[in-house]
Design a protein around this motif. Structure first.
Motif, PDB file in Angstrom:
ATOM      1  N   LEU A  54       0.989  -1.401   0.043  1.00  0.00           N
ATOM      2  CA  LEU A  54       0.005  -0.046   0.408  1.00  0.00           C
ATOM      3  C   LEU A  54       1.117   1.504  -0.004  1.00  0.00           C
ATOM      4  CD1 LEU A  54      -2.182  -0.731   2.997  1.00  0.00           C
ATOM      5  CD2 LEU A  54      -2.207  -1.404   0.223  1.00  0.00           C
ATOM      6  N   ALA A  55       0.329   2.405  -0.674  1.00  0.00           N
ATOM      7  CA  ALA A  55       1.321   3.583  -0.612  1.00  0.00           C
ATOM      8  C   ALA A  55       0.355   4.572  -1.355  1.00  0.00           C
ATOM      9  CB  ALA A  55       2.342   4.018  -2.119  1.00  0.00           C
ATOM     10  N   SER A  56       0.779   5.957  -0.766  1.00  0.00           N
ATOM     11  CA  SER A  56       0.442   6.776  -0.790  1.00  0.00           C
ATOM     12  C   SER A  56      -0.330   7.187  -1.917  1.00  0.00           C
ATOM     13  CB  SER A  56       1.158   8.212   0.069  1.00  0.00           C
ATOM     14  OG  SER A  56       0.705   9.524  -0.243  1.00  0.00           O
ATOM     15  N   ASP A  57      -0.685   8.200  -2.270  1.00  0.00           N
ATOM     16  CA  ASP A  57      -1.285   8.465  -3.720  1.00  0.00           C
ATOM     17  C   ASP A  57       0.032   9.387  -4.169  1.00  0.00           C
ATOM     18  OD1 ASP A  57      -2.577  10.191  -2.590  1.00  0.00           O
ATOM     19  OD2 ASP A  57      -4.547   9.768  -3.890  1.00  0.00           O
ATOM     20  N   MET A  58       0.816   9.893  -3.016  1.00  0.00           N
ATOM     21  CA  MET A  58       1.157  11.060  -3.772  1.00  0.00           C
ATOM     22  C   MET A  58       2.072  10.514  -4.741  1.00  0.00           C
ATOM     23  SD  MET A  58       1.032  13.778  -0.485  1.00  0.00           S
ATOM     24  CE  MET A  58       1.442  15.590  -1.224  1.00  0.00           C
ATOM     25  N   ALA A  59       3.295  11.350  -6.011  1.00  0.00           N
ATOM     26  CA  ALA A  59       4.317  10.913  -6.966  1.00  0.00           C
ATOM     27  C   ALA A  59       5.232  10.512  -5.262  1.00  0.00           C
ATOM     28  CB  ALA A  59       4.309  12.295  -7.184  1.00  0.00           C
ATOM     29  N   ARG A  60       5.786  11.158  -5.089  1.00  0.00           N
ATOM     30  CA  ARG A  60       6.420  10.409  -4.474  1.00  0.00           C
ATOM     31  C   ARG A  60       6.997   9.335  -3.600  1.00  0.00           C
ATOM     32  NH1 ARG A  60       5.257  14.904  -1.673  1.00  0.00           N
ATOM     33  NH2 ARG A  60       5.106  15.497   0.992  1.00  0.00           N
ATOM     34  N   ALA A  61       5.896   8.785  -2.939  1.00  0.00           N
ATOM     35  CA  ALA A  61       5.540   7.876  -1.929  1.00  0.00           C
ATOM     36  C   ALA A  61       5.225   6.595  -3.422  1.00  0.00           C
ATOM     37  CB  ALA A  61       4.527   7.615  -1.138  1.00  0.00           C
ATOM     38  N   ARG A  62       4.411   6.804  -4.089  1.00  0.00           N
ATOM     39  CA  ARG A  62       4.117   5.601  -5.092  1.00  0.00           C
ATOM     40  C   ARG A  62       5.459   5.216  -5.885  1.00  0.00           C
ATOM     41  NH1 ARG A  62       0.797   8.204  -7.490  1.00  0.00           N
ATOM     42  NH2 ARG A  62       2.402   9.214  -9.381  1.00  0.00           N
ATOM     43  N   ARG A  63       5.948   6.709  -6.279  1.00  0.00           N
ATOM     44  CA  ARG A  63       7.434   6.297  -6.987  1.00  0.00           C
ATOM     45  C   ARG A  63       7.675   5.316  -6.120  1.00  0.00           C
ATOM     46  NH1 ARG A  63       9.684   4.648 -10.941  1.00  0.00           N
ATOM     47  NH2 ARG A  63      11.805   5.618 -11.841  1.00  0.00           N
ATOM     48  N   THR A  64       8.234   5.663  -5.070  1.00  0.00           N
ATOM     49  CA  THR A  64       8.892   4.802  -4.403  1.00  0.00           C
ATOM     50  C   THR A  64       8.794   2.851  -4.734  1.00  0.00           C
ATOM     51  OG1 THR A  64       9.842   6.517  -2.871  1.00  0.00           O
ATOM     52  CG2 THR A  64       9.920   4.431  -2.143  1.00  0.00           C
ATOM     53  N   ALA A  65       7.648   2.972  -3.768  1.00  0.00           N
ATOM     54  CA  ALA A  65       5.969   1.795  -4.121  1.00  0.00           C
ATOM     55  C   ALA A  65       6.798   0.927  -4.601  1.00  0.00           C
ATOM     56  CB  ALA A  65       4.786   1.876  -3.618  1.00  0.00           C
ATOM     57  N   GLU A  66       6.722   1.628  -6.533  1.00  0.00           N
ATOM     58  CA  GLU A  66       7.283   0.686  -7.606  1.00  0.00           C
ATOM     59  C   GLU A  66       8.392   0.666  -7.570  1.00  0.00           C
ATOM     60  OE1 GLU A  66       5.270   4.213 -10.025  1.00  0.00           O
ATOM     61  OE2 GLU A  66       3.319   3.633  -9.867  1.00  0.00           O
ATOM     62  N   LEU A  67       9.632   1.208  -7.651  1.00  0.00           N
ATOM     63  CA  LEU A  67      11.031   0.791  -7.225  1.00  0.00           C
ATOM     64  C   LEU A  67      11.157   0.043  -6.367  1.00  0.00           C
ATOM     65  CD1 LEU A  67      11.876   4.950  -7.846  1.00  0.00           C
ATOM     66  CD2 LEU A  67      12.178   3.245  -9.331  1.00  0.00           C
ATOM     67  N   ILE A  68      10.279   0.284  -5.235  1.00  0.00           N
ATOM     68  CA  ILE A  68      11.187  -1.287  -3.876  1.00  0.00           C
ATOM     69  C   ILE A  68      10.488  -2.605  -4.182  1.00  0.00           C
ATOM     70  CG2 ILE A  68      12.451   0.808  -2.940  1.00  0.00           C
ATOM     71  CD1 ILE A  68       9.814   0.005  -0.925  1.00  0.00           C
ATOM     72  N   ILE A 140       4.120  -0.708   3.710  1.00  0.00           N
ATOM     73  CA  ILE A 140       3.566   0.843   3.834  1.00  0.00           C
ATOM     74  C   ILE A 140       4.793   1.778   3.227  1.00  0.00           C
ATOM     75  CG2 ILE A 140       2.152   2.250   4.331  1.00  0.00           C
ATOM     76  CD1 ILE A 140       0.446  -0.452   6.583  1.00  0.00           C
ATOM     77  N   VAL A 141       4.409   1.645   2.333  1.00  0.00           N
ATOM     78  CA  VAL A 141       5.448   3.204   1.775  1.00  0.00           C
ATOM     79  C   VAL A 141       4.256   4.675   1.676  1.00  0.00           C
ATOM     80  CG1 VAL A 141       6.126   4.151  -0.188  1.00  0.00           C
ATOM     81  CG2 VAL A 141       6.541   1.828  -0.207  1.00  0.00           C
ATOM     82  N   SER A 142       4.867   5.898   2.737  1.00  0.00           N
ATOM     83  CA  SER A 142       3.981   6.640   2.946  1.00  0.00           C
ATOM     84  C   SER A 142       5.420   8.008   3.237  1.00  0.00           C
ATOM     85  CB  SER A 142       3.295   6.624   4.184  1.00  0.00           C
ATOM     86  OG  SER A 142       2.553   7.629   4.584  1.00  0.00           O
ATOM     87  N   HIS A 143       4.797   8.565   4.292  1.00  0.00           N
ATOM     88  CA  HIS A 143       5.797  10.425   3.927  1.00  0.00           C
ATOM     89  C   HIS A 143       5.769   9.468   6.338  1.00  0.00           C
ATOM     90  CE1 HIS A 143       4.255  11.173   0.939  1.00  0.00           C
ATOM     91  NE2 HIS A 143       3.089  10.812   1.217  1.00  0.00           N
ATOM     92  N   ALA A 144       6.802  11.033   6.306  1.00  0.00           N
ATOM     93  CA  ALA A 144       7.926  10.815   7.734  1.00  0.00           C
ATOM     94  C   ALA A 144       6.123  11.441   8.613  1.00  0.00           C
ATOM     95  CB  ALA A 144       8.510  11.832   7.976  1.00  0.00           C
ATOM     96  N   ALA A 145       5.215  12.456   9.150  1.00  0.00           N
ATOM     97  CA  ALA A 145       4.740  11.769   9.967  1.00  0.00           C
ATOM     98  C   ALA A 145       3.340  11.270  10.042  1.00  0.00           C
ATOM     99  CB  ALA A 145       4.192  13.415   9.960  1.00  0.00           C
ATOM    100  N   MET A 146       2.780  10.733   8.871  1.00  0.00           N
ATOM    101  CA  MET A 146       2.307   9.741   8.727  1.00  0.00           C
ATOM    102  C   MET A 146       2.924   8.551   9.310  1.00  0.00           C
ATOM    103  SD  MET A 146      -0.370  10.353   8.030  1.00  0.00           S
ATOM    104  CE  MET A 146      -1.891   9.012   7.113  1.00  0.00           C
ATOM    105  N   MET A 147       4.021   8.288   8.698  1.00  0.00           N
ATOM    106  CA  MET A 147       4.861   6.692   9.647  1.00  0.00           C
ATOM    107  C   MET A 147       5.380   7.012  11.223  1.00  0.00           C
ATOM    108  SD  MET A 147       7.429   6.509   6.924  1.00  0.00           S
ATOM    109  CE  MET A 147       8.609   4.722   7.769  1.00  0.00           C
ATOM    110  N   ILE A 148       5.312   8.248  12.335  1.00  0.00           N
ATOM    111  CA  ILE A 148       5.075   8.419  13.211  1.00  0.00           C
ATOM    112  C   ILE A 148       3.962   7.674  14.175  1.00  0.00           C
ATOM    113  CG2 ILE A 148       4.935  10.515  15.409  1.00  0.00           C
ATOM    114  CD1 ILE A 148       7.484  11.892  13.000  1.00  0.00           C
ATOM    115  N   TYR A 149       2.442   8.338  13.139  1.00  0.00           N
ATOM    116  CA  TYR A 149       1.385   8.407  14.193  1.00  0.00           C
ATOM    117  C   TYR A 149       0.764   6.619  13.303  1.00  0.00           C
ATOM    118  CZ  TYR A 149       0.703  12.954  14.868  1.00  0.00           C
ATOM    119  OH  TYR A 149       1.252  14.304  15.600  1.00  0.00           O
ATOM    120  N   MET A 150       1.616   6.635  12.414  1.00  0.00           N
ATOM    121  CA  MET A 150       1.420   4.403  12.205  1.00  0.00           C
ATOM    122  C   MET A 150       2.137   3.843  13.376  1.00  0.00           C
ATOM    123  SD  MET A 150       0.804   3.848   7.865  1.00  0.00           S
ATOM    124  CE  MET A 150       1.798   5.350   7.132  1.00  0.00           C
TER     125      MET A 150
END
Length: 184
Positions: A54-68, A140-150
């Protein structure tokens, strides 16, 4: 069951180099950051077989997920970064001062508190979905603040894993739970 959290790769957007910035200039920087490309990297996924991603739909997270991740990446708006608060002051401050204001805005900004509360609810929905997969391991590929709360929500649900203050880009953090998901 394992849930792996990864922060997107580094964004190709340098911090402003100058002495002082208006609130509008800082807001513009964040808009540009949201649209900027990433610096592709590598993420060590270990021996774990990741059944879903699962990845954030923001380009930076989505693209990271596609690469890894080699399989299908499920983009989710629920994993979007918490928006930076907007300020209406005419003051010009150093970028670091703006960063501190943004980081502490939940103390004095009602909208920031509401955005954080909404993000926590979104996280619960995503983790409910992840845990409903009958023991599948979910990346799950996301963002810094979201990861802190996750991370906080995963611990609340009985998962164990590493602590972090601000997660590094492209680093996997694995949380494991031997407990039945129905026992949440």
């Amino acid at each position: 069951m394992k849930i792996g959290l990864v922060r997107h790769f580094k964004v190709k957007k340098e911090y402003p180099k100058g002495s002082r910035y208006s609130a509008a200039e800082v807001a513009q920087w964040f808009r540009e950051y949201d649209l900027a490309d990433i610096e592709p990297g590598t993420t060590e996924l270990g021996d774990t077989e990741w059944n879903r991603c699962l990845a954030s739909d923001m380009a930076r997270a989505r693209r990271t997920a596609e690469l890894i991740y080699e399989g299908t990446v499920h983009a989710k708006s629920e994993l979007r970064e918490i928006p930076a608060p907007t300020f209406t002051t005419g003051l010009k401050l150093p970028f670091l001062a703006w960063a501190i204001l943004i980081r502490t805005s939940w103390l004095f900004n009602r909208q920031a508190r509401q955005d954080i509360a909404e993000a926590k609810e979104r996280i619960k929905k995503v983790l409910d979905d992840a845990q409903s997969s009958d023991g599948d391991n979910v990346l799950i590929v996301s963002h810094a603040a979201m990861m802190i709360y996750m991370r906080k929500e995963l611990v609340r649900r009985g998962f164990r894993g590493p602590k972090f203050k601000i997660p590094k880009n492209g680093v996997l953090h694995i949380y494991e739970n031997e407990v039945n998901p129905a026992n949440r």
